[in-house]
Design a protein around this motif. Structure first.
Motif, PDB file in Angstrom:
ATOM      1  N   THR A   9     -17.369  39.230  70.203  1.00 58.87           N
ATOM      2  CA  THR A   9     -16.191  40.074  70.034  1.00 58.87           C
ATOM      3  C   THR A   9     -16.395  41.367  70.801  1.00 58.87           C
ATOM      4  OG1 THR A   9     -15.968  39.168  67.817  1.00 58.87           O
ATOM      5  CG2 THR A   9     -14.663  41.121  68.317  1.00 58.87           C
ATOM      6  N   ILE A  10     -15.403  41.753  71.578  1.00 57.39           N
ATOM      7  CA  ILE A  10     -15.511  42.998  72.347  1.00 57.39           C
ATOM      8  C   ILE A  10     -15.136  44.147  71.418  1.00 57.39           C
ATOM      9  CG2 ILE A  10     -13.193  43.053  73.383  1.00 57.39           C
ATOM     10  CD1 ILE A  10     -14.831  43.620  76.086  1.00 57.39           C
ATOM     11  N   ASP A  11     -16.018  45.158  71.335  1.00 59.35           N
ATOM     12  CA  ASP A  11     -15.839  46.241  70.367  1.00 59.35           C
ATOM     13  C   ASP A  11     -15.388  47.538  71.006  1.00 59.35           C
ATOM     14  OD1 ASP A  11     -16.662  44.739  68.207  1.00 59.35           O
ATOM     15  OD2 ASP A  11     -18.766  45.241  68.493  1.00 59.35           O
ATOM     16  N   GLU A  12     -15.921  47.829  72.167  1.00 57.37           N
ATOM     17  CA  GLU A  12     -15.720  49.153  72.728  1.00 57.37           C
ATOM     18  C   GLU A  12     -15.608  48.982  74.230  1.00 57.37           C
ATOM     19  OE1 GLU A  12     -18.056  53.407  72.374  1.00 57.37           O
ATOM     20  OE2 GLU A  12     -18.965  51.634  71.515  1.00 57.37           O
ATOM     21  N   ILE A  13     -14.547  49.525  74.821  1.00 57.98           N
ATOM     22  CA  ILE A  13     -14.395  49.440  76.278  1.00 57.98           C
ATOM     23  C   ILE A  13     -14.275  50.870  76.805  1.00 57.98           C
ATOM     24  CG2 ILE A  13     -13.036  48.548  78.203  1.00 57.98           C
ATOM     25  CD1 ILE A  13     -11.935  46.414  76.264  1.00 57.98           C
ATOM     26  N   LYS A  14     -15.166  51.251  77.726  1.00 58.78           N
ATOM     27  CA  LYS A  14     -15.108  52.570  78.350  1.00 58.78           C
ATOM     28  C   LYS A  14     -15.056  52.375  79.860  1.00 58.78           C
ATOM     29  CE  LYS A  14     -17.531  55.030  74.679  1.00 58.78           C
ATOM     30  NZ  LYS A  14     -18.759  55.700  74.287  1.00 58.78           N
ATOM     31  N   PHE A  67     -19.059  48.417  78.219  1.00 56.63           N
ATOM     32  CA  PHE A  67     -18.372  47.843  77.074  1.00 56.63           C
ATOM     33  C   PHE A  67     -19.411  47.209  76.168  1.00 56.63           C
ATOM     34  CE2 PHE A  67     -18.379  44.702  80.444  1.00 56.63           C
ATOM     35  CZ  PHE A  67     -18.762  43.523  79.821  1.00 56.63           C
ATOM     36  N   SER A 114      -8.997  43.254  75.291  1.00 57.60           N
ATOM     37  CA  SER A 114      -8.953  44.505  74.534  1.00 57.60           C
ATOM     38  C   SER A 114      -9.856  44.388  73.312  1.00 57.60           C
ATOM     39  CB  SER A 114      -7.514  44.834  74.134  1.00 57.60           C
ATOM     40  OG  SER A 114      -6.885  43.722  73.557  1.00 57.60           O
ATOM     41  N   ASN A 115     -10.088  45.530  72.647  1.00 59.35           N
ATOM     42  CA  ASN A 115     -10.957  45.566  71.468  1.00 59.35           C
ATOM     43  C   ASN A 115     -10.548  44.506  70.456  1.00 59.35           C
ATOM     44  OD1 ASN A 115     -12.293  47.682  72.601  1.00 59.35           O
ATOM     45  ND2 ASN A 115     -11.505  49.237  71.212  1.00 59.35           N
ATOM     46  N   GLY A 116     -11.540  43.795  69.909  1.00 56.15           N
ATOM     47  CA  GLY A 116     -11.266  42.779  68.904  1.00 56.15           C
ATOM     48  C   GLY A 116     -11.119  41.384  69.477  1.00 56.15           C
TER      49      GLY A 116
END
Length: 119
Positions: free
Chosen positions: A55-60, A64, A89-91
């Motif tokens: 799961t992708i949590d944080e994108i900067k 990420f 995207s997040n989640g």
């Protein structure tokens, strides 16, 4: 007597600052060497492609975080936005294709090849 001690301390600080300044320059050279060797690896096809799904949590702008099914977060840093990152995207559950080594404690060393939503 006091003045001499102060001068010695100041000289020592200048010396240490020079050493740290020198270290900074060698680190830059090492980074270039790392970049060059990874490019050579691509040409020879020695860089092994790996995948991580989570799961992708944080994108900067420069990194990420993907958390796997064991709740272990892995940070991926990059210089250029990897292919597909703008489409997630997040989640979202994603599959990250990369070369190099990931670790939950050490910084990422390698290259993110692509990020895509897991099917």
């Amino acid at each position: 007597m006091m003045k001499k001690k102060l001068i010695t301390i100041v000289m020592g600080m200048v010396f240490w600052a020079g050493l740290f300044g020198g270290c900074g320059q060698t680190e830059v050279k090492q980074d270039n060497a790392i970049t060059n060797s990874s490019e050579e690896g691509k040409e020879e096809g020695t860089a092994e492609e790996k995948e991580l799904t989570g799961t992708i949590d944080e994108i900067k702008d420069f990194m990420f975080v993907v958390t796997d099914e064991n709740d272990t977060p892995y940070s991926f840093t990059f210089e250029e936005k990897p292919e597909g990152l703008e489409n997630v995207s997040n989640g979202d559950t994603v599959t990250v294709k990369y070369t190099g080594t990931i670790s939950e404690v050490d910084p990422f060393e390698g290259e993110v090849l692509s990020v895509e939503k897991a099917k």
